[in-house]
Design a protein around this motif. Structure first.
Motif, PDB file in Angstrom:
ATOM      1  N   UNK A   1       0.823  -1.320  -0.095  1.00 34.90           N
ATOM      2  CA  UNK A   1       0.018   0.005  -0.046  1.00 34.90           C
ATOM      3  C   UNK A   1       0.878   1.213   0.087  1.00 34.90           C
ATOM      4  N   UNK A   2       0.647   2.016  -1.179  1.00 31.93           N
ATOM      5  CA  UNK A   2       1.323   3.226  -1.025  1.00 31.93           C
ATOM      6  C   UNK A   2       0.378   4.069  -1.662  1.00 31.93           C
ATOM      7  N   UNK A   3       0.717   5.569  -1.988  1.00 31.54           N
ATOM      8  CA  UNK A   3       0.067   6.327  -2.440  1.00 31.54           C
ATOM      9  C   UNK A   3      -0.844   6.324  -3.822  1.00 31.54           C
ATOM     10  N   UNK A   4      -0.137   5.595  -4.698  1.00 29.84           N
ATOM     11  CA  UNK A   4      -0.725   5.116  -5.998  1.00 29.84           C
ATOM     12  C   UNK A   4      -1.767   4.010  -5.428  1.00 29.84           C
ATOM     13  N   UNK A   5      -1.548   2.942  -4.966  1.00 28.29           N
ATOM     14  CA  UNK A   5      -2.324   1.649  -4.865  1.00 28.29           C
ATOM     15  C   UNK A   5      -3.614   2.016  -3.864  1.00 28.29           C
ATOM     16  N   UNK A   6      -3.195   3.030  -2.897  1.00 24.72           N
ATOM     17  CA  UNK A   6      -4.254   3.551  -1.868  1.00 24.72           C
ATOM     18  C   UNK A   6      -5.237   4.386  -2.505  1.00 24.72           C
ATOM     19  N   UNK A   7      -4.840   5.324  -3.464  1.00 21.56           N
ATOM     20  CA  UNK A   7      -5.724   6.366  -4.057  1.00 21.56           C
ATOM     21  C   UNK A   7      -6.454   5.650  -5.199  1.00 21.56           C
ATOM     22  N   UNK A   8      -6.100   4.804  -5.972  1.00 24.42           N
ATOM     23  CA  UNK A   8      -6.864   4.095  -6.573  1.00 24.42           C
ATOM     24  C   UNK A   8      -8.012   3.172  -6.128  1.00 24.42           C
ATOM     25  N   UNK A   9      -7.551   2.751  -4.984  1.00 22.76           N
ATOM     26  CA  UNK A   9      -8.217   1.734  -4.402  1.00 22.76           C
ATOM     27  C   UNK A   9      -9.593   2.543  -3.778  1.00 22.76           C
ATOM     28  N   UNK A  10      -9.311   3.638  -3.160  1.00 25.76           N
ATOM     29  CA  UNK A  10     -10.360   4.678  -2.911  1.00 25.76           C
ATOM     30  C   UNK A  10     -11.373   5.188  -4.095  1.00 25.76           C
ATOM     31  N   UNK A  11     -10.653   5.435  -5.078  1.00 25.07           N
ATOM     32  CA  UNK A  11     -11.467   5.784  -6.260  1.00 25.07           C
ATOM     33  C   UNK A  11     -12.358   4.659  -6.733  1.00 25.07           C
ATOM     34  N   UNK A  12     -11.825   3.550  -6.617  1.00 26.60           N
ATOM     35  CA  UNK A  12     -12.593   2.176  -7.165  1.00 26.60           C
ATOM     36  C   UNK A  12     -13.796   2.161  -5.909  1.00 26.60           C
ATOM     37  N   UNK A  13     -13.665   2.404  -4.838  1.00 26.23           N
ATOM     38  CA  UNK A  13     -14.497   2.098  -3.708  1.00 26.23           C
ATOM     39  C   UNK A  13     -14.040   0.693  -2.992  1.00 26.23           C
ATOM     40  N   UNK A  14     -12.855   0.484  -3.159  1.00 22.78           N
ATOM     41  CA  UNK A  14     -12.531  -0.819  -2.376  1.00 22.78           C
ATOM     42  C   UNK A  14     -11.804  -0.419  -1.063  1.00 22.78           C
ATOM     43  N   UNK A  15     -11.456   0.905  -0.812  1.00 22.43           N
ATOM     44  CA  UNK A  15     -11.122   1.431   0.579  1.00 22.43           C
ATOM     45  C   UNK A  15     -11.562   2.633   1.094  1.00 22.43           C
ATOM     46  N   UNK A  16     -12.024   2.605   2.317  1.00 21.77           N
ATOM     47  CA  UNK A  16     -12.722   3.724   2.889  1.00 21.77           C
ATOM     48  C   UNK A  16     -11.438   4.675   3.954  1.00 21.77           C
ATOM     49  N   UNK A  17     -10.739   3.706   4.523  1.00 19.57           N
ATOM     50  CA  UNK A  17      -9.860   4.131   5.446  1.00 19.57           C
ATOM     51  C   UNK A  17      -9.058   5.373   4.700  1.00 19.57           C
ATOM     52  N   UNK A  18      -8.718   6.519   5.447  1.00 15.34           N
ATOM     53  CA  UNK A  18      -7.921   7.603   4.746  1.00 15.34           C
ATOM     54  C   UNK A  18      -6.504   7.478   5.059  1.00 15.34           C
ATOM     55  N   UNK A  19      -6.088   6.851   6.185  1.00 12.82           N
ATOM     56  CA  UNK A  19      -4.496   6.752   6.271  1.00 12.82           C
ATOM     57  C   UNK A  19      -4.155   5.301   5.615  1.00 12.82           C
ATOM     58  N   UNK A  20      -2.757   5.424   5.029  1.00 12.22           N
ATOM     59  CA  UNK A  20      -2.014   4.419   4.204  1.00 12.22           C
ATOM     60  C   UNK A  20      -1.289   3.764   5.565  1.00 12.22           C
ATOM     61  N   UNK A  21      -2.029   2.844   6.369  1.00 10.35           N
ATOM     62  CA  UNK A  21      -1.571   2.214   7.251  1.00 10.35           C
ATOM     63  C   UNK A  21      -1.869   0.660   7.376  1.00 10.35           C
ATOM     64  N   UNK A  22      -1.476  -0.200   8.366  1.00 20.10           N
ATOM     65  CA  UNK A  22      -1.768  -1.473   8.403  1.00 20.10           C
ATOM     66  C   UNK A  22      -3.189  -1.654   8.475  1.00 20.10           C
ATOM     67  N   UNK A  23      -3.923  -0.962   9.237  1.00 18.76           N
ATOM     68  CA  UNK A  23      -5.267  -1.133   9.156  1.00 18.76           C
ATOM     69  C   UNK A  23      -6.104  -0.832   7.706  1.00 18.76           C
ATOM     70  N   UNK A  24      -5.396  -0.005   7.162  1.00 23.60           N
ATOM     71  CA  UNK A  24      -5.924  -0.010   5.627  1.00 23.60           C
ATOM     72  C   UNK A  24      -5.829  -1.204   4.865  1.00 23.60           C
ATOM     73  N   UNK A  25      -4.335  -1.619   4.864  1.00 23.41           N
ATOM     74  CA  UNK A  25      -3.959  -2.807   4.488  1.00 23.41           C
ATOM     75  C   UNK A  25      -4.990  -4.066   4.440  1.00 23.41           C
TER      76      UNK A  25
END
Length: 271
Positions: free
Chosen positions: A209-233
């Protein structure tokens, strides 16, 4: 304004399509994984991969240049060099402080020396770095495994270099270590990932999880958590493993490729 939901079936069709595109040898040359691809010996691959993954943040061209600097010092034979690394080599590295003041950004020549010393200690006790990353039967991901590795790796000669080995117990996403694990563990016929670690099932892998994978995941509705941390993983894990349980990390190719190349399409169907 309420965010629109997306059709997850469509999302994963798109992700599989993009994974097929980006999981291709054509993308190796300009990626950090190109460094371990220079080798055929298992230990050379895992050592060069580990060191390269450790410095994999920032500009990719800069990462490759910095990795080359480390390979040059190791005479392009990482395992042989590690086995025979001596205090004389350490003193030489320290004497070259002007050249090695910074290997890559905050990863200094001193950090590099600590890593070499600790790698030598590991290979005195284990045949492969794989032995330090094994997942236990009651575990579903690398949360504990990564912490066990960190604890063992930093047992001796840690110094300030400990900051370069992420701690999942401190809620780090451990992006670089997860990327390294993908390289070593994932097996397919595409020729990008190595799949040389046979005692770890790729179903335990998570998205690095980095800025690229996290941001795309949010745009696709796969991730809600705003921090890029283990909880987001772990949140992303739950979603991806519903659709890709046996090989979740293959979608790293899609998420990273789409993020870096701004390759988000309008194919998604809203519901």
């Amino acid at each position: 304004m309420k965010k629109e939901k997306v059709n997850l079936d469509e999302v994963f069709l798109l992700l599989n399509e993009k994974a097929e595109r980006y999981n291709h040898p054509n993308f190796i040359e300009l990626d950090p994984i190109s460094i371990p691809h220079r080798f055929t010996l298992k230990q050379d691959i895992e050592i060069s991969g580990f060191l390269t993954a450790t410095i994999s943040w920032g500009n990719r061209k800069s990462i490759l240049n910095s990795a080359q600097k480390m390979l040059d010092f190791m005479d392009h034979s990482p395992f042989d060099f590690i086995k025979n690394f001596t205090e004389k080599d350490l003193r030489f590295l320290q004497a070259q402080s002007n050249n090695f003041k910074s290997i890559h950004r905050t990863f200094s020549g001193k950090d590099f020396a600590y890593f070499l010393i600790n790698l030598k200690r590991i290979y005195k006790n284990f045949d492969s770095l794989e032995d330090l990353f094994l997942v236990q039967k009651d575990e579903s991901n690398f949360y504990h495994s990564l912490q066990r590795f960190r604890t063992y790796f930093l047992t001796e000669n840690a110094g300030k270099s400990s900051k370069h080995v992420s701690s999942t117990y401190k809620n780090s996403a451990a992006k670089r270590l997860m990327m390294y694990l993908r390289w070593m563990v994932r097996q397919d016929k595409k020729g990008v990932d190595f799949g040389i670690w046979k005692n770890i099932d790729q179903k335990y892998l998570s998205i690095p999880l980095d800025v690229h994978t996290a941001n795309i995941s949010r745009e696709l509705g796969l991730l809600n958590r705003t921090q890029n941390d283990w909880k987001a993983v772990e949140e992303l894990d739950l979603m991806i493993r519903k659709y890709q349980p046996e090989d979740p990390a293959v979608l790293d190719f899609a998420l990273f490729g789409m993020g870096v190349n701004k390759d988000l399409t309008d194919k998604l169907l809203k519901i």
